[in-house]
Design a protein around this motif. Sequence first.
Motif, PDB file in Angstrom:
ATOM      1  N   ALA A  54      -3.176   8.745   8.547  1.00 20.64           N
ATOM      2  CA  ALA A  54      -2.057   9.063   7.977  1.00 20.64           C
ATOM      3  C   ALA A  54      -2.196   9.783   6.924  1.00 20.64           C
ATOM      4  CB  ALA A  54      -1.492   7.469   7.305  1.00 20.64           C
ATOM      5  N   VAL A  55      -1.308  10.867   6.737  1.00 19.68           N
ATOM      6  CA  VAL A  55      -1.252  11.943   5.801  1.00 19.68           C
ATOM      7  C   VAL A  55      -0.034  11.896   4.958  1.00 19.68           C
ATOM      8  CG1 VAL A  55      -1.789  14.393   5.198  1.00 19.68           C
ATOM      9  CG2 VAL A  55      -3.113  13.430   6.993  1.00 19.68           C
ATOM     10  N   LYS A  56      -0.060  11.547   3.752  1.00 19.35           N
ATOM     11  CA  LYS A  56       1.379  11.454   2.804  1.00 19.35           C
ATOM     12  C   LYS A  56       1.139  12.491   1.854  1.00 19.35           C
ATOM     13  CE  LYS A  56       1.163   6.666   3.874  1.00 19.35           C
ATOM     14  NZ  LYS A  56       1.090   5.097   3.304  1.00 19.35           N
ATOM     15  N   SER A  57       2.205  13.308   1.689  1.00 19.51           N
ATOM     16  CA  SER A  57       2.043  14.557   0.876  1.00 19.51           C
ATOM     17  C   SER A  57       3.268  14.449   0.123  1.00 19.51           C
ATOM     18  CB  SER A  57       1.457  15.774   1.539  1.00 19.51           C
ATOM     19  OG  SER A  57       2.550  16.252   2.473  1.00 19.51           O
ATOM     20  N   PRO A  58       3.247  15.283  -0.964  1.00 17.59           N
ATOM     21  CA  PRO A  58       4.522  15.285  -1.822  1.00 17.59           C
ATOM     22  C   PRO A  58       5.543  16.635  -1.343  1.00 17.59           C
ATOM     23  CG  PRO A  58       2.655  16.108  -3.198  1.00 17.59           C
ATOM     24  CD  PRO A  58       2.103  15.471  -1.965  1.00 17.59           C
ATOM     25  N   VAL A  59       6.469  16.348  -1.406  1.00 19.67           N
ATOM     26  CA  VAL A  59       7.501  17.462  -1.044  1.00 19.67           C
ATOM     27  C   VAL A  59       8.438  17.477  -2.198  1.00 19.67           C
ATOM     28  CG1 VAL A  59       9.164  18.947   0.295  1.00 19.67           C
ATOM     29  CG2 VAL A  59       7.093  17.551   1.306  1.00 19.67           C
ATOM     30  N   THR A 105      -1.295  -7.015  19.066  1.00 23.73           N
ATOM     31  CA  THR A 105      -2.390  -5.810  19.147  1.00 23.73           C
ATOM     32  C   THR A 105      -2.340  -4.950  17.951  1.00 23.73           C
ATOM     33  OG1 THR A 105      -1.273  -4.131  20.547  1.00 23.73           O
ATOM     34  CG2 THR A 105      -2.688  -5.863  21.605  1.00 23.73           C
ATOM     35  N   VAL A 106      -3.088  -4.472  17.612  1.00 24.59           N
ATOM     36  CA  VAL A 106      -3.021  -3.340  16.211  1.00 24.59           C
ATOM     37  C   VAL A 106      -3.257  -1.921  16.934  1.00 24.59           C
ATOM     38  CG1 VAL A 106      -3.727  -5.050  14.733  1.00 24.59           C
ATOM     39  CG2 VAL A 106      -5.437  -3.721  15.611  1.00 24.59           C
ATOM     40  N   GLU A 107      -2.740  -1.298  16.209  1.00 27.75           N
ATOM     41  CA  GLU A 107      -2.958   0.460  16.560  1.00 27.75           C
ATOM     42  C   GLU A 107      -3.474   1.171  15.216  1.00 27.75           C
ATOM     43  OE1 GLU A 107       0.402   2.389  18.354  1.00 27.75           O
ATOM     44  OE2 GLU A 107       0.196   1.150  20.182  1.00 27.75           O
ATOM     45  N   TYR A 108      -4.536   1.934  15.440  1.00 30.46           N
ATOM     46  CA  TYR A 108      -4.913   3.027  14.129  1.00 30.46           C
ATOM     47  C   TYR A 108      -4.381   4.111  14.108  1.00 30.46           C
ATOM     48  CZ  TYR A 108      -8.366  -1.073  14.342  1.00 30.46           C
ATOM     49  OH  TYR A 108      -8.605  -2.315  14.159  1.00 30.46           O
ATOM     50  N   GLN A 124       0.897  -1.232  -0.041  1.00 29.44           N
ATOM     51  CA  GLN A 124       0.020  -0.066   0.085  1.00 29.44           C
ATOM     52  C   GLN A 124       0.847   1.335   0.069  1.00 29.44           C
ATOM     53  OE1 GLN A 124      -2.357   0.626   3.588  1.00 29.44           O
ATOM     54  NE2 GLN A 124      -4.173   1.123   2.423  1.00 29.44           N
ATOM     55  N   GLY A 125       1.952   1.162   0.728  1.00 29.91           N
ATOM     56  CA  GLY A 125       2.977   2.357   0.912  1.00 29.91           C
ATOM     57  C   GLY A 125       3.612   2.710  -0.585  1.00 29.91           C
ATOM     58  N   GLN A 126       4.062   1.614  -1.192  1.00 33.60           N
ATOM     59  CA  GLN A 126       4.642   1.715  -2.693  1.00 33.60           C
ATOM     60  C   GLN A 126       3.477   2.241  -3.532  1.00 33.60           C
ATOM     61  OE1 GLN A 126       7.720   1.568  -3.326  1.00 33.60           O
ATOM     62  NE2 GLN A 126       7.174   2.004  -5.445  1.00 33.60           N
ATOM     63  N   THR A 127       2.367   1.846  -3.418  1.00 34.34           N
ATOM     64  CA  THR A 127       1.246   1.976  -4.367  1.00 34.34           C
ATOM     65  C   THR A 127       0.860   3.726  -4.012  1.00 34.34           C
ATOM     66  OG1 THR A 127       0.049   0.052  -4.521  1.00 34.34           O
ATOM     67  CG2 THR A 127      -1.361   1.983  -4.911  1.00 34.34           C
ATOM     68  N   GLN A 163      -5.700   8.916   4.809  1.00 35.37           N
ATOM     69  CA  GLN A 163      -6.528   7.832   5.223  1.00 35.37           C
ATOM     70  C   GLN A 163      -6.086   7.158   6.428  1.00 35.37           C
ATOM     71  OE1 GLN A 163      -5.325   4.797   2.175  1.00 35.37           O
ATOM     72  NE2 GLN A 163      -3.973   3.651   3.543  1.00 35.37           N
ATOM     73  N   GLU A 164      -6.773   6.229   7.226  1.00 37.05           N
ATOM     74  CA  GLU A 164      -6.482   5.379   8.331  1.00 37.05           C
ATOM     75  C   GLU A 164      -6.052   4.281   7.999  1.00 37.05           C
ATOM     76  OE1 GLU A 164      -9.501   3.068  10.994  1.00 37.05           O
ATOM     77  OE2 GLU A 164      -9.771   5.055  11.755  1.00 37.05           O
TER      78      GLU A 164
END
Length: 187
Positions: free
Chosen positions: A178-183, A172-175, A145-148, A162-163
């Motif tokens: 996430a905000v991924k933006s171009p620089v 356990t899991v943590e939620y 997903q990160g590569q996509t 997105q979450e």
Amino acid sequence: NDMAAAGKAIQRALAGEPQQFEWWGLRQNGEIFPKEIRLQAATHFGRTVVIASGRDITERQRVEAAWIESQALYYSLVENLPCGVFRKDATGRYVFVNPQFCKLKGLTEEEILGKTPEEIAFFQSAKLSANPATMAIRQVTLATQGQTHHESIMRTGQFIEQEEIYPQPDGTVEYYQAVKSPVFGVD
């Protein structure tokens, strides 16, 4: 002292080693200002002489000081944020991570930098002890997903929000939001 250093620089220049150093100039109004001095040996009418040139570097020093202050502020902010921050290069390899991002991934900065999300997923899944097979699948899914996301951001220049679900070593899991933006830089 400064005069002794200047004398040594002249001697090195006469020996064929071009020299560059900072010195002080004096304006006609009496104001002192920083100069960059360059010394180079040359032959003039059969004699070796030193040619000196100087230029005012007041603006360069002002810009450098502002840049250093800006960098210090940036790192102070990013290093202490309660959220994970990372930067990747154009190929998708991590080039910067803050301590919170390392904590989120359960890895050290050295284990992350220079790697792709896929490389990190495999490394990370090997470190997870609770239900390794399920955790590995989750890690690889996040990496894919990160590569996509990286490819989409590079192609469109648009941010992604997105979450995301992050598995923890204890099962356990943590939620996370996430905000991924171009620089984009000059390169």
